[in-house]
Design a protein around this motif. Structure first.
Motif, PDB file in Angstrom:
ATOM      1  N   GLN A  18       0.862  -1.184   0.000  1.00 10.75           N
ATOM      2  CA  GLN A  18       0.000   0.000   0.000  1.00 10.75           C
ATOM      3  C   GLN A  18       0.897   1.234   0.000  1.00 10.75           C
ATOM      4  N   TYR A  19       0.344   2.328  -0.403  1.00 12.86           N
ATOM      5  CA  TYR A  19       1.098   3.585  -0.448  1.00 12.86           C
ATOM      6  C   TYR A  19       0.094   4.703  -0.246  1.00 12.86           C
ATOM      7  N   ALA A  20       0.389   5.634   0.666  1.00 14.09           N
ATOM      8  CA  ALA A  20      -0.583   6.681   1.016  1.00 14.09           C
ATOM      9  C   ALA A  20      -0.274   7.980   0.284  1.00 14.09           C
ATOM     10  N   TRP A  21      -0.572   9.101   0.923  1.00 17.68           N
ATOM     11  CA  TRP A  21      -0.366  10.410   0.321  1.00 17.68           C
ATOM     12  C   TRP A  21       0.804  11.086   1.001  1.00 17.68           C
ATOM     13  N   ASN A  22       1.550  11.863   0.235  1.00 18.82           N
ATOM     14  CA  ASN A  22       2.704  12.549   0.798  1.00 18.82           C
ATOM     15  C   ASN A  22       2.309  13.469   1.948  1.00 18.82           C
ATOM     16  N   ARG A  23       3.194  13.535   2.937  1.00 17.74           N
ATOM     17  CA  ARG A  23       2.920  14.353   4.111  1.00 17.74           C
ATOM     18  C   ARG A  23       4.187  15.085   4.507  1.00 17.74           C
ATOM     19  N   LEU A  24       4.057  16.373   4.782  1.00 20.22           N
ATOM     20  CA  LEU A  24       5.171  17.174   5.267  1.00 20.22           C
ATOM     21  C   LEU A  24       5.201  17.055   6.790  1.00 20.22           C
ATOM     22  N   SER A  25       6.220  16.395   7.314  1.00 22.01           N
ATOM     23  CA  SER A  25       6.300  16.106   8.746  1.00 22.01           C
ATOM     24  C   SER A  25       7.569  16.694   9.344  1.00 22.01           C
ATOM     25  N   THR A  26       7.546  16.858  10.666  1.00 26.75           N
ATOM     26  CA  THR A  26       8.660  17.468  11.380  1.00 26.75           C
ATOM     27  C   THR A  26       9.493  16.388  12.066  1.00 26.75           C
ATOM     28  N   PHE A  27      10.809  16.467  11.875  1.00 27.43           N
ATOM     29  CA  PHE A  27      11.742  15.516  12.481  1.00 27.43           C
ATOM     30  C   PHE A  27      12.777  16.271  13.307  1.00 27.43           C
ATOM     31  N   GLU A  28      13.286  15.576  14.339  1.00 25.24           N
ATOM     32  CA  GLU A  28      14.293  16.178  15.205  1.00 25.24           C
ATOM     33  C   GLU A  28      15.392  15.153  15.507  1.00 25.24           C
ATOM     34  N   ALA A  29      16.628  15.582  15.331  1.00 23.12           N
ATOM     35  CA  ALA A  29      17.785  14.755  15.661  1.00 23.12           C
ATOM     36  C   ALA A  29      19.022  15.644  15.678  1.00 23.12           C
ATOM     37  N   ASN A  30      19.948  15.339  16.597  1.00 24.23           N
ATOM     38  CA  ASN A  30      21.196  16.111  16.686  1.00 24.23           C
ATOM     39  C   ASN A  30      20.948  17.612  16.777  1.00 24.23           C
ATOM     40  N   ASP A  31      19.955  17.988  17.582  1.00 21.25           N
ATOM     41  CA  ASP A  31      19.612  19.398  17.813  1.00 21.25           C
ATOM     42  C   ASP A  31      19.163  20.122  16.547  1.00 21.25           C
ATOM     43  N   ALA A  55      19.527  12.034   5.323  1.00 27.33           N
ATOM     44  CA  ALA A  55      20.616  11.501   6.146  1.00 27.33           C
ATOM     45  C   ALA A  55      21.732  12.527   6.305  1.00 27.33           C
ATOM     46  N   GLU A  56      22.045  13.223   5.220  1.00 29.32           N
ATOM     47  CA  GLU A  56      23.095  14.244   5.287  1.00 29.32           C
ATOM     48  C   GLU A  56      22.629  15.448   6.102  1.00 29.32           C
ATOM     49  N   ASP A  57      21.336  15.788   6.003  1.00 23.05           N
ATOM     50  CA  ASP A  57      20.807  16.917   6.766  1.00 23.05           C
ATOM     51  C   ASP A  57      20.952  16.693   8.274  1.00 23.05           C
ATOM     52  N   PHE A  58      20.678  15.461   8.721  1.00 24.71           N
ATOM     53  CA  PHE A  58      20.658  15.191  10.160  1.00 24.71           C
ATOM     54  C   PHE A  58      21.946  14.555  10.695  1.00 24.71           C
ATOM     55  N   PHE A  59      22.566  13.663   9.886  1.00 24.48           N
ATOM     56  CA  PHE A  59      23.664  12.865  10.436  1.00 24.48           C
ATOM     57  C   PHE A  59      24.985  13.012   9.685  1.00 24.48           C
TER      58      PHE A  59
END
Length: 790
Positions: A96-109, A153-157
């Motif tokens: 299954q595949y849903a609809w794109n969603r803009l979500s907020t993530f937090e890691a490494n401040d 991955a580059e953005d956060f880690f």
């Protein structure tokens, strides 16, 4: 010999620089336009075709037979994929595949919003999104797994390798573990995402998707090697009969499959529910436009070359006297045409290089000229050969047909059939141009109509803010504080957005409902002050109100829903939605909650007080939107500090529904301009030819007292007649094309007679301007020169 041909051709080009410039630029413009369209068409066919298993990948669609109508779309119950894989032996993988969603993530401040989706466990095994780290088979196995892109991955880690096994916080409520990193999704993929969450996650927050009577999410399957797609299509046709218990003999749902790589271009369905239409219509449309413009450019070459034929008549006569055979002359003139086309091709490539950045910005593409591809150069060679032969064949045959005795005695007298043929070419040119002009007028009017049409709610000064994080639990606090801020008029909430409600259900019951009826209803959940905020109209009843505790089981319906339900006095009557019995408190005047490609469907709105997703809808005061946004940003930062403040304007989001039409509208204007411009060059060629043929006649007329105005009218009127003939031929063709295109819209303009009048008037005016230059020159010429000429 060929060297002499080349030198002769080059000398003729240099000797007649102005003529050569017009000829080459006409061809170059036509070739450049055709090349740009060709590159766009190739790019369209490449979308979603890069998957290694493309031949075995299929998208499942529903064909719903309800209330005597057939409605088909790509959507399914949220539990279909696993069941297909379990029951149908030919299905190797399913997701299954849903609809794109803009979500907020937090890691490494770091706190960043990323765009992504939910997908089943088989997704990465089915599609060719290469993993830089991790295992495709297990990456989406556990509910707390997340797969991210190289960019994320580059953005956060810092790197994909460093991201594996790391914890990243999602929407400030779940800690997810990075199990895999995929390479950035290519631009020619319809699915664009920077993260993937497990399907278990989706079902947890969208319990409605577990119900077999509901639909919405996409379902994709990969067939085993050697599986017969037609046999699978037949097997799953009545698959839902064993799961959707609400189906009846008169109201039921069939399933079908369509190759995944075809869905981008063939996303539409006809009235019988068969796959038909979609972007492929624009591919066909612009392919035809490319051929039209290339033909117009080739016809120009013919007319401009034959217009100068008198200058080379004696050359042909002398060469024939000294022994040149006709075939040798044909080879020479086609060779000259090929040289001219070769120069035009080089100029066109430069034009394409200059235009492509603008074209890419207009279409949202990333097209480039594939200079390193052999196929490209073979295509260029084929285009050169085709254009050179088509545009050079008639002038070559025409020039080589001159009789040497007649030519050497004086200027040749050309037959009426030859002149009629050239006039026919001009008529054909202008016919194509007028079709494009009419098309441009109709498309422009339709795009303007859908963008300015009253949709039933006010899109101006309406802002969407994502309902996320602490805003979910503190929505009422946010609403109270925001309403005290300057520039904010009204606030409500909604699980969808008002211009795009895609969810559908058959789980609606009412008094007196026919047991065999299974009518599809769109539905949404809203907050208090919905009608006030949206500036909608109530036909009957009232909005949801805090004064009525029973509104938790109350419903608003639209006029179309009332028509299906059949109540005479609906307010206060019972309605059961998903097993929850309540009452109808109001009837909304029908409003468009989807694209105007679709008709208005029955709609039910229920009250929601607590929901984990959706949007806050804010009505701002006119002229104070900037001030209101600053105020809203402060309130959001205070209540929801872990989430960046983001918003969207309703009118901008609505415009995105018609992005394809907007692109077509702009491109049609440019192509119509180019077509009419190139056609004018061809008309100029015929005027030049006619003026040279009638030099002595004009000299005699002037000696006998004819004024320049009389001569201008004499020369101009026959060319205006050609444009009028072209208009008469083009009008029914243009009407048919535009009538066919407008069938894609449930709400459309009428193709009126004045559109053809404007197109004809524009073509005549442009033709007059073109003809006037050479006509005035001929009318003002010294009659002595004309009488001396032979």
């Amino acid at each position: 010999m060929y060297k002499n041909y080349f030198i002769t051709a080059l000398r003729n080009i240099l000797k007649n620089k102005a003529f050569a410039f017009i000829n080459i630029m006409g061809l170059a413009l036509g070739l450049a336009c055709s090349l740009v369209i060709l590159l766009w068409v190739i790019d369209e066919y490449k979308v979603d075709a890069f998957h290694k298993n493309s031949e075995q990948l299929y998208s499942v669609y529903e064909k719903q037979y309800r209330d005597g109508n057939i409605d088909a779309f790509y959507g399914s119950p949220g539990v279909l994929a696993d069941e297909l894989k379990r029951v149908i032996p030919e299905v190797q993988y399913a997701t299954q595949y849903a609809w794109n969603r803009l979500s907020t993530f937090e890691a490494n401040d770091k706190i960043i919003k990323e765009n992504g989706n939910y997908a089943g466990q088989d997704f990465l095994s089915m599609f060719s999104y290469p993993l830089l780290s991790g295992d495709a088979k297990t990456a989406l196995q556990n509910p707390l797994d997340i797969v991210i892109s190289k960019k994320m991955a580059e953005d956060f880690f810092g790197s994909p390798a460093a991201a594996i096994g790391k914890v990243i916080r999602y929407q400030n409520k779940k800690d997810l573990t990075v199990t895999a990193v995929f390479d950035n999704v290519p631009a020619n993929s319809t699915a664009q995402f920077d993260y993937l969450l497990t399907w278990q996650n989706f079902l947890e927050s969208n319990s409605w998707a577990k119900d077999w009577t509901n639909n919405g999410p996409f379902c994709y399957i990969k067939l085993k090697d050697g599986a017969n797609a037609k046999a699978v299509d037949q097997k799953i046709r009545k698959f839902l009969d064993n799961y959707n218990k609400e189906q009846t003999a008169h109201s039921y749902i069939h399933l079908g499959i369509s190759r995944y790589s075809d869905v981008y271009l063939h996303s539409g369905f006809d009235k019988q529910g068969n796959v038909s239409g979609g972007r492929i219509q624009y591919v066909h449309l612009f392919s035809i436009v490319a051929i039209f413009i290339l033909l117009i450019a080739c016809i120009n070459f013919m007319n401009l070359t034959t217009a100068r034929s008198i200058k080379r008549a004696k050359e042909v006569g002398v060469r024939k006297v000294v022994g040149a055979v006709r075939f040798a002359l044909v080879k020479q003139f086609i060779g000259e045409a090929l040289l001219t086309v070769a120069i035009a091709v080089m100029v066109s490539l430069l034009l394409v290089m200059l235009v492509l950045p603008v074209f890419n910005g207009l279409t949202g593409k990333q097209i480039h000229i594939p200079f390193n591809k052999l196929e490209f150069w073979l295509a260029i060679a084929a285009l050169l050969g085709f254009t050179g032969f088509v545009s050079g064949s008639y002038p070559a045959l025409y020039l080589s047909s001159f009789k040497p005795v007649r030519v050497l005695k004086g200027l040749p007298k050309f037959s009426g059939s030859a002149l009629y043929f050239r006039k026919g070419l001009v008529v054909f040119q202008f016919m194509l141009s007028i079709v494009l002009i009419v098309g441009t007028i109709v498309i422009s009017r339709q795009v303007n109509y859908i963008q300015t049409m009253q949709t039933g709610f006010d899109r101006d000064n309406l802002v969407y803010i994502p309902l996320e994080g602490e805003l979910v639990a503190n929505y009422e606090l946010f609403k109270r504080e925001a309403l005290q801020m300057p520039g904010v008029k009204a606030i409500t909430r909604m699980t969808d957005v008002p211009h795009e409600i895609d969810n559908g259900t058959g789980g609606v019951k009412w008094e007196g409902k026919d047991p065999s009826a299974d009518i599809e209803f769109a539905y949404g959940a809203v907050g208090y002050d919905f009608i006030k905020t949206m500036h909608m109209q109530l036909v009957q009843g009232r909005d949801f109100s805090t004064d009525f505790a029973t509104d938790s089981v109350a419903y608003l319906i639209n006029e179309k829903a009332l028509e299906k339900i059949g109540y005479k006095n609906p307010v206060g009557r019972s309605l059961t939605f998903w097993g929850m019995k309540g009452t109808i408190i109001g009837v909304l005047k029908d409003f468009h909650f989807n694209s105007l490609h679709l008709p208005i469907n029955p709609l039910i709105l229920k009250l929601v007080k607590i929901e984990t997703f959706g949007s806050v809808l804010v009505r701002t005061e006119a002229g104070k939107t900037k001030e209101a946004l600053a105020s809203l940003g402060k309130v959001c930062k205070a209540i929801n500090p872990k989430f960046p403040f983001t918003y969207k304007f309703s009118d901008d989001e609505y415009a995105k529904l018609y992005k394809s039409e907007q692109v077509v509208n702009r491109l049609s204007k440019y192509f119509a301009f180019l077509a009419i411009f190139i056609s004018c060059l061809g008309l100029l060629g015929l005027v030049m030819f006619t003026a040279e043929q009638r030099t002595k006649e004009f000299g005699i007329r002037k000696v006998l007292g004819a004024s320049p105005v009389t001569l201008f009218n004499l020369l101009s009127k026959e060319f205006i007649l050609l444009v009028v003939i072209a208009l008469a031929i083009a009008s029914p063709l243009a009407w048919w094309f535009m009538h066919y295109w407008l069938q894609n819209f449930a709400y459309k303009i009428d193709v009126s007679w004045w559109m053809f009048g404007i197109a004809g008037a524009a073509a005549i005016a442009i033709a007059l301007i073109t003809v006037s230059f050479q006509s005035i020159k001929a009318a003002m010429a010294n009659p002595v020169k004309g009488l001396r000429s032979e």
